[in-house]
Design a protein around this motif. Sequence first.
Motif, mmCIF file in Angstrom:
data_model
loop_
_atom_site.group_PDB
_atom_site.id
_atom_site.type_symbol
_atom_site.label_atom_id
_atom_site.label_comp_id
_atom_site.label_asym_id
_atom_site.label_seq_id
_atom_site.Cartn_x
_atom_site.Cartn_y
_atom_site.Cartn_z
ATOM 1 N N PRO A 29 0.831 -1.204 0.000
ATOM 2 C CA PRO A 29 0.000 0.000 0.000
ATOM 3 C C PRO A 29 0.865 1.252 0.000
ATOM 4 O O PRO A 29 1.854 1.337 0.722
ATOM 5 C CB PRO A 29 -0.799 -0.128 1.300
ATOM 6 N N ALA A 30 0.491 2.237 -0.815
ATOM 7 C CA ALA A 30 1.278 3.466 -0.926
ATOM 8 C C ALA A 30 1.100 4.330 0.317
ATOM 9 O O ALA A 30 0.084 4.267 1.007
ATOM 10 C CB ALA A 30 0.853 4.235 -2.171
ATOM 11 N N GLY A 31 2.102 5.149 0.588
ATOM 12 C CA GLY A 31 2.010 6.110 1.681
ATOM 13 C C GLY A 31 2.301 5.559 3.057
ATOM 14 O O GLY A 31 1.977 6.204 4.058
ATOM 15 N N ALA A 201 -6.057 -2.000 5.996
ATOM 16 C CA ALA A 201 -6.432 -3.369 5.647
ATOM 17 C C ALA A 201 -5.518 -3.861 4.528
ATOM 18 O O ALA A 201 -5.326 -3.171 3.528
ATOM 19 C CB ALA A 201 -7.891 -3.412 5.204
ATOM 20 N N LEU A 202 -4.935 -5.020 4.712
ATOM 21 C CA LEU A 202 -3.971 -5.542 3.752
ATOM 22 C C LEU A 202 -4.609 -6.656 2.926
ATOM 23 O O LEU A 202 -5.260 -7.550 3.465
ATOM 24 C CB LEU A 202 -2.745 -6.093 4.484
ATOM 25 N N ASP A 203 -4.421 -6.587 1.608
ATOM 26 C CA ASP A 203 -4.903 -7.662 0.756
ATOM 27 C C ASP A 203 -3.847 -8.757 0.663
ATOM 28 O O ASP A 203 -2.767 -8.668 1.261
ATOM 29 C CB ASP A 203 -5.277 -7.135 -0.636
ATOM 30 N N GLY A 204 -4.152 -9.790 -0.097
ATOM 31 C CA GLY A 204 -3.234 -10.913 -0.204
ATOM 32 C C GLY A 204 -1.901 -10.543 -0.823
ATOM 33 O O GLY A 204 -0.853 -11.035 -0.405
ATOM 34 N N GLY A 205 -1.928 -9.653 -1.806
ATOM 35 C CA GLY A 205 -0.685 -9.223 -2.445
ATOM 36 C C GLY A 205 0.224 -8.494 -1.488
ATOM 37 O O GLY A 205 1.442 -8.730 -1.462
#
Length: 302
Positions: A29-31, A201-205
């Motif tokens: 995720p950016a930032g 929230a983190l996705d699988g990637g």
Amino acid sequence: MNRITILLLTAMAPISWGTTYLVTTELLPAGHPLLAGLLRSLPAGLIALAAGRTLPSGVWWLKSLTLGILNIGAFFPLLFLAAERLPGGVAAAVAGVQPVIILGMGALVLRDRIRPVTAAAAVIGAGGVALVVLGPAAELDAIGILAALGGVTATALGMILTKRWGRPSGVGPIAYAGWQLTAGGLFLLPLTLVFEGFPPALDGGAALGYLWLGTVGGLLAYTLWFSGIQRLPVIAPGLLALLSPVVATILGVVVAEERFTVVQAIGLALVLVALVGGQTAALTRPRRLAERPNRSLVTAEQ
């Protein structure tokens, strides 16, 4: 273990770090450069501490904290910030000057004599990296440039002090890496909570990206890296760091289908010449200079 084997094992660290730019831009995720640094360091450090079963003692608490901040706590977030604000090529080109910085710091701190061959290799290597990764449309961002330069300077000083202080007798490379990864992660923990808040929230990637950076790019890479720094002349791993931007560029061509030009081919050839020439000069230097006893290995403070 002979020096060539040590050199090849040490080279695995910057090769794995060459994946950082692609993983950061494509999966994370950016930032959130602080979060990226935290998740890359603290879990890996705690695993290494559990595996090594050895904690610092005496002055090594302070030394581990210092090395952890330089090599991990400062370097990681600056690296991710540079990767976010700059094209991967520009960030990698700035990182290519690290061998030059190491030469200067080695002369000041370790009293290493700057040899013409290794100096030429460092300059040629930096120039080769610039040709490999910079294009005519490269965009420059002042904050990104400063972040990249600050990161390579911090880790260059960390390498010099790692070489100067050595490793305490009886402490294995995994435990030693764990000290620094944990110290760097604990340094980043409050900064992450204050400046970036709770993790998104983190996705699988993203989870896969953090797992890769924490295991291969963190625990494994730094175990090999710190071990190599202590066994090789300091400029040897410094020149190996040139592999990171080269790998990043190759991944860009293979994975992101970027073009590979004649100028980049010339740059790659220059990097290879710098690596071979610099390593040959470093590894054939007089033994009394390349393997000076490290006082930290024999003093009672350990």
